[in-house]
Design a protein around this motif. Structure first.
Motif, PDB file in Angstrom:
ATOM      1  N   ARG A  99      19.062 -26.704 -13.199  1.00 39.30           N
ATOM      2  CA  ARG A  99      19.278 -26.055 -14.506  1.00 39.30           C
ATOM      3  C   ARG A  99      18.073 -25.203 -14.878  1.00 39.30           C
ATOM      4  NH1 ARG A  99      21.362 -31.014 -15.864  1.00 39.30           N
ATOM      5  NH2 ARG A  99      19.424 -31.624 -16.899  1.00 39.30           N
ATOM      6  N   GLU A 140       9.683 -30.637 -14.338  1.00 38.41           N
ATOM      7  CA  GLU A 140      10.952 -30.627 -15.065  1.00 38.41           C
ATOM      8  C   GLU A 140      11.800 -31.831 -14.670  1.00 38.41           C
ATOM      9  OE1 GLU A 140      13.680 -29.269 -17.810  1.00 38.41           O
ATOM     10  OE2 GLU A 140      11.671 -28.510 -17.464  1.00 38.41           O
ATOM     11  N   ALA A 141      11.727 -32.201 -13.405  1.00 34.68           N
ATOM     12  CA  ALA A 141      12.481 -33.352 -12.899  1.00 34.68           C
ATOM     13  C   ALA A 141      11.821 -34.674 -13.269  1.00 34.68           C
ATOM     14  CB  ALA A 141      12.623 -33.247 -11.379  1.00 34.68           C
ATOM     15  N   GLU A 160      19.458 -32.170 -10.647  1.00 40.54           N
ATOM     16  CA  GLU A 160      20.271 -31.329 -11.524  1.00 40.54           C
ATOM     17  C   GLU A 160      19.416 -30.702 -12.619  1.00 40.54           C
ATOM     18  OE1 GLU A 160      23.452 -30.391 -11.026  1.00 40.54           O
ATOM     19  OE2 GLU A 160      23.289 -31.518  -9.160  1.00 40.54           O
ATOM     20  N   ALA A 161      18.450 -31.446 -13.145  1.00 42.37           N
ATOM     21  CA  ALA A 161      17.540 -30.897 -14.159  1.00 42.37           C
ATOM     22  C   ALA A 161      16.753 -29.725 -13.580  1.00 42.37           C
ATOM     23  CB  ALA A 161      16.594 -31.986 -14.662  1.00 42.37           C
ATOM     24  N   PRO A 182      23.585 -35.981 -16.112  1.00 44.86           N
ATOM     25  CA  PRO A 182      22.669 -35.098 -16.844  1.00 44.86           C
ATOM     26  C   PRO A 182      21.205 -35.512 -16.726  1.00 44.86           C
ATOM     27  CG  PRO A 182      24.085 -36.326 -18.353  1.00 44.86           C
ATOM     28  CD  PRO A 182      24.553 -36.630 -16.966  1.00 44.86           C
ATOM     29  N   ASP A 183      20.953 -36.773 -16.403  1.00 46.86           N
ATOM     30  CA  ASP A 183      19.577 -37.235 -16.242  1.00 46.86           C
ATOM     31  C   ASP A 183      19.086 -37.115 -14.801  1.00 46.86           C
ATOM     32  OD1 ASP A 183      19.423 -37.900 -18.926  1.00 46.86           O
ATOM     33  OD2 ASP A 183      20.254 -39.891 -18.579  1.00 46.86           O
TER      34      ASP A 183
END
Length: 144
Positions: free
Chosen positions: A37, A55-56, A33-34, A28-29
């Motif tokens: 999303r 965002e990353a 992937e961030a 999730p970190d």
């Protein structure tokens, strides 16, 4: 340079410490992937690679390199592919071309046409027509 504060040890004492992310896909970190999303949550909205890198939590250059390394393509190609996929889903559900364009994050129908053709090899109108023909000809799997 030897002794306390000299040589390699002195250099190591001088170097600032940083935390380096070492997770993998699915974490999730994970910055990639961030960003992915963020793309899914904001697909119809205007944003750019700078927004994704923020965002990353990475610089734009580092984020772009990491994303390409992990996903096999630049981040903006990923965004356009996701927008085209969303437009395809909307067209499959019967949306008008102009509505599909705006709801997928394209500026207008012309923008959708250009990107859709580049990604899919056909125009959105032809895609819809071809899908309708296949469905009308009984393209669904036969029932036993």
């Amino acid at each position: 340079m030897t002794g306390a504060g000299g040589g390699w040890w002195g250099l190591l004492e001088w170097m600032p410490t940083t935390t380096i992310w070492c997770g993998g896909a699915g974490d999730p970190d994970d910055p990639v992937e961030a960003a992915k999303r963020f793309v899914e949550e904001h697909l119809p909205e205007p944003f750019d690679v700078g927004d994704l890198s923020r965002e990353a939590g990475l610089s734009r250059g580092h984020f772009t390199r990491l994303f390409r390394e992990r996903e096999g393509r630049p981040p903006w190609d990923y965004v356009l592919a996701r927008r085209v996929a969303r437009a395809r889903d909307l067209l499959d559900d019967g949306a008008r071309l102009s509505d599909a364009a705006l709801e997928s994050g394209f500026y207008d129908q012309s923008h959708l046409n250009r990107v859709f053709r580049r990604v899919e090899g056909t125009t959105p109108a032809r895609y819809r027509r071809d899908r309708t023909i296949v469905q009308d000809e009984g393209g669904a799997a036969p029932e036993d």
